[in-house]
Design a protein around this motif. Structure first.
Motif, short mmCIF file in Angstrom:
data_model
loop_
_atom_site.label_atom_id
_atom_site.label_comp_id
_atom_site.label_asym_id
_atom_site.label_seq_id
_atom_site.Cartn_x
_atom_site.Cartn_y
_atom_site.Cartn_z
N ASN A 126 0.77 -1.15 0.02
CA ASN A 126 -0.01 0.11 0.02
C ASN A 126 0.77 1.19 -0.05
OD1 ASN A 126 0.90 0.06 2.67
ND2 ASN A 126 -1.03 -0.36 3.60
N SER A 127 2.06 1.16 -0.40
CA SER A 127 2.99 2.16 -0.66
C SER A 127 2.30 3.39 -1.65
CB SER A 127 4.12 1.90 -1.19
OG SER A 127 5.23 2.87 -1.57
N PRO A 128 2.65 4.45 -1.44
CA PRO A 128 2.10 5.65 -2.53
C PRO A 128 3.09 5.59 -3.56
CG PRO A 128 3.25 6.63 -0.53
CD PRO A 128 3.03 5.19 -0.05
N LEU A 129 4.23 4.85 -3.63
CA LEU A 129 5.26 5.21 -4.67
C LEU A 129 4.70 5.22 -6.01
CD1 LEU A 129 8.12 5.21 -5.84
CD2 LEU A 129 8.34 2.64 -5.28
N SER A 130 3.68 4.15 -6.39
CA SER A 130 3.29 4.16 -7.83
C SER A 130 2.40 5.32 -8.05
CB SER A 130 2.44 2.89 -7.95
OG SER A 130 3.12 1.61 -7.87
N ALA A 131 1.60 5.75 -7.11
CA ALA A 131 0.87 6.99 -7.35
C ALA A 131 1.72 8.14 -7.61
CB ALA A 131 -0.18 7.18 -6.26
N ASP A 132 2.74 8.17 -6.64
CA ASP A 132 3.75 9.47 -6.90
C ASP A 132 4.53 9.25 -8.22
OD1 ASP A 132 3.30 10.08 -4.26
OD2 ASP A 132 5.10 9.34 -3.50
N MET A 133 4.86 8.19 -8.87
CA MET A 133 5.47 8.19 -10.30
C MET A 133 4.58 8.43 -11.03
SD MET A 133 8.14 4.78 -9.70
CE MET A 133 8.53 4.89 -11.34
N TYR A 134 3.33 7.75 -11.01
CA TYR A 134 1.89 8.20 -11.85
C TYR A 134 1.98 9.87 -12.06
CZ TYR A 134 -1.93 7.68 -14.65
OH TYR A 134 -3.11 7.54 -15.64
N ARG A 135 1.80 10.41 -10.85
CA ARG A 135 1.55 11.90 -11.07
C ARG A 135 2.80 12.44 -11.51
NH1 ARG A 135 -1.10 11.02 -6.22
NH2 ARG A 135 0.89 11.15 -4.90
N ASP A 136 4.00 11.81 -11.78
CA ASP A 136 5.20 12.45 -12.13
C ASP A 136 5.55 12.12 -13.76
OD1 ASP A 136 7.72 13.94 -11.93
OD2 ASP A 136 8.95 12.37 -11.36
N GLY A 137 4.48 11.38 -14.16
CA GLY A 137 4.38 11.48 -15.70
C GLY A 137 4.61 9.91 -16.15
N PHE A 138 4.82 8.69 -15.23
CA PHE A 138 4.81 7.48 -15.55
C PHE A 138 3.52 6.88 -15.52
CE2 PHE A 138 8.86 8.82 -13.54
CZ PHE A 138 9.96 8.38 -14.49
N HIS A 139 3.01 6.64 -16.80
CA HIS A 139 1.65 6.28 -16.75
C HIS A 139 1.22 4.88 -17.38
CE1 HIS A 139 0.21 10.77 -17.42
NE2 HIS A 139 0.61 10.44 -16.27
N HIS A 140 2.45 3.98 -17.25
CA HIS A 140 2.24 2.77 -17.79
C HIS A 140 2.70 1.94 -16.57
CE1 HIS A 140 1.67 4.63 -21.68
NE2 HIS A 140 2.55 5.18 -21.55
N ILE A 141 2.00 1.60 -15.50
CA ILE A 141 2.57 1.04 -14.37
C ILE A 141 1.57 -0.09 -14.28
CG2 ILE A 141 3.18 1.16 -11.65
CD1 ILE A 141 3.91 4.00 -12.24
N THR A 142 2.05 -1.20 -13.99
CA THR A 142 1.27 -2.65 -13.64
C THR A 142 1.73 -2.91 -12.09
OG1 THR A 142 0.95 -3.29 -15.86
CG2 THR A 142 0.55 -5.04 -14.09
N ASN A 143 0.76 -2.98 -11.10
CA ASN A 143 1.05 -3.25 -9.86
C ASN A 143 0.65 -4.41 -9.51
OD1 ASN A 143 1.70 -0.41 -8.56
ND2 ASN A 143 0.11 -0.18 -10.04
N ILE A 144 1.63 -5.40 -8.82
CA ILE A 144 1.26 -6.67 -8.33
C ILE A 144 1.67 -6.91 -6.84
CG2 ILE A 144 1.58 -7.71 -10.61
CD1 ILE A 144 3.95 -9.10 -9.47
#
Length: 278
Positions: free
Chosen positions: A69-87
């Motif tokens: 439940n880390s905010p890392l993916s959301a932080d990166m998404y807001r920074d422009g990395f829009h192709h993230i798959t989380n497992i």
């Protein structure tokens, strides 16, 4: 740089396990994710953002391994990395995170058995996932066979789903002489590079590039880590034909103090000042 949400820097006491071995159990994480909203291990994204930008393109397809439940993916998404798959292997985690961040893909999956085709991702990123499974090791100098096998299964899968030239990024508190041997395996077909970040306490940013080569030093380091030289622990017994130690008489009467040491007037001096006997 955009402002990112801050999260807990220290683990809440209500989620601390009584035994650190709980960190390696799926049941522990399921219970925790049912109650906990968010938690960031180590440092937040802004602490190593420059290293991410150096190694990851905004157009890369990224797999977040053991996302939690880390905010890392959301932080990166807001920074422009829009192709993230989380497992993550916790259904409770995936359910809550998918509801919270519907703009990304969230899948329940075991990192040891990834269901993606070969060469799917340009980047695989993990932050603290392997650390959680190694926290119960008794000594960082020796890794148990069970843990080594677990890590090998994960790394084999990571290597498989990386495309040629893809990067596996591992963010850890483990120092290079403990962690590099796990990654330095020719079977994975990648090179290993280490960067560090943090102020008083350093964290480590490992980058493995698919298609790269290990150095000979890294190979030797890995071999010596997993195959330490045998140590002869046979007690050393020195023969003493004269039985010298047993013949020493340590009774007070047997060892009179020489007169020149018992007489204060005869004691040695230091810079002309007699040494006191008191």
């Amino acid at each position: 740089m955009a402002e990112f949400e801050t999260s807990e820097s220290e683990e809440s006491g209500s989620f601390l396990p009584q035994d650190v071995r709980e960190y390696a159990k799926k049941e522990y994480w399921d219970r925790r994710y049912e109650e906990e909203d968010s938690f960031e291990w180590f440092k937040g994204y802004d602490s190593f953002r420059d290293l991410v930008l150096r190694n990851v393109k905004k157009t890369d397809k990224i797999l977040m391994l053991g996302c939690g439940n880390s905010p890392l993916s959301a932080d990166m998404y807001r920074d422009g990395f829009h192709h993230i798959t989380n497992i993550d292997y916790s259904p409770a985690c995936i359910r809550r995170m998918a509801h919270k961040h519907a703009d990304m893909t969230w899948l329940e999956m075991d990192a040891r058995q990834l269901t993606f085709p070969d060469g799917t991702f340009e980047v695989v990123l993990e932050k603290g996932t392997l650390d959680a499974f190694m926290v119960a090791e008794k000594s960082p100098w020796t890794v148990s066979e069970e843990t080594a096998h677990f890590c090998h299964q994960v790394l084999q899968e990571v290597s498989r789903v990386l495309c040629p030239g893809g990067r596996f990024i591992s963010i850890s508190f483990a120092q290079p002489h403990f962690r590099t041997p796990l990654y330095a395996n020719d079977e994975y077909g990648w090179s290993v590079r280490t960067d560090k970040f943090g102020d008083c306490f350093h964290f480590f940013f490992y980058t493995m590039e698919r298609g790269g080569a290990l150095t000979q030093q890294q190979r030797e380091q890995a071999h010596s880590f997993f195959h330490p030289p045998a140590v002869d622990v046979t007690p050393v017994c020195l023969s003493d034909p004269e039985d010298f130690l047993r013949r020493i008489d340590v009774s007070p009467s047997s060892s009179p103090v020489p007169k020149h040491l018992s007489d204060p007037e005869e004691l040695p001096t230091m810079t002309g000042v007699p040494l006191s006997t008191s």
